[in-house]
Design a protein around this motif. Sequence first.
Motif, PDB file in Angstrom:
ATOM      1  N   LEU A 181       0.853  -1.184   0.000  1.00 43.35           N
ATOM      2  CA  LEU A 181       0.000   0.000   0.000  1.00 43.35           C
ATOM      3  C   LEU A 181       0.889   1.235   0.000  1.00 43.35           C
ATOM      4  O   LEU A 181       1.722   1.420   0.892  1.00 43.35           O
ATOM      5  N   THR A 182       0.725   2.044  -1.021  1.00 44.38           N
ATOM      6  CA  THR A 182       1.524   3.264  -1.148  1.00 44.38           C
ATOM      7  C   THR A 182       0.661   4.480  -0.836  1.00 44.38           C
ATOM      8  O   THR A 182      -0.460   4.602  -1.359  1.00 44.38           O
ATOM      9  N   ILE A 183       1.177   5.358   0.004  1.00 45.35           N
ATOM     10  CA  ILE A 183       0.480   6.599   0.349  1.00 45.35           C
ATOM     11  C   ILE A 183       1.330   7.753  -0.148  1.00 45.35           C
ATOM     12  O   ILE A 183       2.456   7.955   0.312  1.00 45.35           O
ATOM     13  N   TRP A 193      -4.033   6.975  -1.835  1.00 41.56           N
ATOM     14  CA  TRP A 193      -3.740   5.619  -1.363  1.00 41.56           C
ATOM     15  C   TRP A 193      -3.823   4.668  -2.564  1.00 41.56           C
ATOM     16  O   TRP A 193      -4.880   4.577  -3.219  1.00 41.56           O
ATOM     17  N   LEU A 248      -4.322  11.591   6.946  1.00 44.54           N
ATOM     18  CA  LEU A 248      -3.917  10.190   7.003  1.00 44.54           C
ATOM     19  C   LEU A 248      -4.515   9.476   8.208  1.00 44.54           C
ATOM     20  O   LEU A 248      -4.820   8.290   8.160  1.00 44.54           O
ATOM     21  N   GLU A 249      -4.672  10.213   9.267  1.00 48.11           N
ATOM     22  CA  GLU A 249      -5.164   9.617  10.506  1.00 48.11           C
ATOM     23  C   GLU A 249      -6.621   9.178  10.397  1.00 48.11           C
ATOM     24  O   GLU A 249      -7.100   8.396  11.217  1.00 48.11           O
ATOM     25  N   GLN A 305      -8.318   4.178   7.225  1.00 48.31           N
ATOM     26  CA  GLN A 305      -7.865   2.842   7.633  1.00 48.31           C
ATOM     27  C   GLN A 305      -8.129   1.863   6.481  1.00 48.31           C
ATOM     28  O   GLN A 305      -9.259   1.742   6.021  1.00 48.31           O
ATOM     29  N   GLN A 319      -7.392  -2.182   5.013  1.00 48.58           N
ATOM     30  CA  GLN A 319      -6.925  -3.547   5.279  1.00 48.58           C
ATOM     31  C   GLN A 319      -7.294  -4.436   4.096  1.00 48.58           C
ATOM     32  O   GLN A 319      -8.448  -4.459   3.656  1.00 48.58           O
ATOM     33  N   VAL A 372      -2.295  -6.619   4.192  1.00 45.46           N
ATOM     34  CA  VAL A 372      -1.800  -5.260   3.983  1.00 45.46           C
ATOM     35  C   VAL A 372      -2.655  -4.346   4.857  1.00 45.46           C
ATOM     36  O   VAL A 372      -3.883  -4.295   4.703  1.00 45.46           O
ATOM     37  N   SER A 386      -3.053  -0.469   6.782  1.00 43.95           N
ATOM     38  CA  SER A 386      -2.699   0.919   7.039  1.00 43.95           C
ATOM     39  C   SER A 386      -3.770   1.468   7.945  1.00 43.95           C
ATOM     40  O   SER A 386      -4.897   1.743   7.504  1.00 43.95           O
TER      41      SER A 386
END
Length: 217
Positions: free
Chosen positions: A84-86, A97, A191-192, A195, A197, A211, A213
């Motif tokens: 997973l790339t952010i 994302w 970002l917070e 979520q 998965q 994966v 985040s």
Amino acid sequence: METKEYWNLPKADDVVQRAITVVEGHAEKIIYGGLEVTEWTALLSLLVASISIFIAWKASELAKNEAFFNRKHNELSVVPHLALTINSDVRTRSIEWSLKNNGVGPAVIDRFSLLFSGIRLTQNNLDSNNLDMSFFQGKISRIDDLNLSLISNFPYYISASDSPLSLLKITIQEKEDERYEDLSRYLLSCLELIQVQVSYTDVYENRLPDVISLGTD
């Protein structure tokens, strides 16, 4: 000179046959190690049969091991690896994302979850307008645009040659005289709220690590 005939003498063939019978009878009674020859013959036959059975079993085990290692080799040659790339870009005021397969084989996704501020985003609640732009702006007031691509049909395949799959992209409204550092901090705060998965396997149904985040909201 008178020639005498002896009618009571046995024929040569009879003598040979009797000798053979005597020898065979004697051989059958030869004892070695407490066993007669016929008993040793039976034991040797049993031993040969046992060795043949062992060799056949061993060959079968070797074939099974070869098949096992061949399968393992094939599995290793098609192992996927989802990442997973952010990407946070201050110049475009956006954060994205993306999901990419960096392995050598296809990834088979069987579970996917994307939560926005604790609310799971699904195609159903988006299509029914239960979650419209006002919902997202209530969490991130400066949202200017939002592009969302949900994985909803399973199994979902991502091959190693596929381009990165964009899951979510948020663009922030421009603010006059905003400093670079302030915009960067604002993007990081977004970002917070997110979520992600992803659960997946390889084509042999071997499960790989999820994966994940996770935000902090």
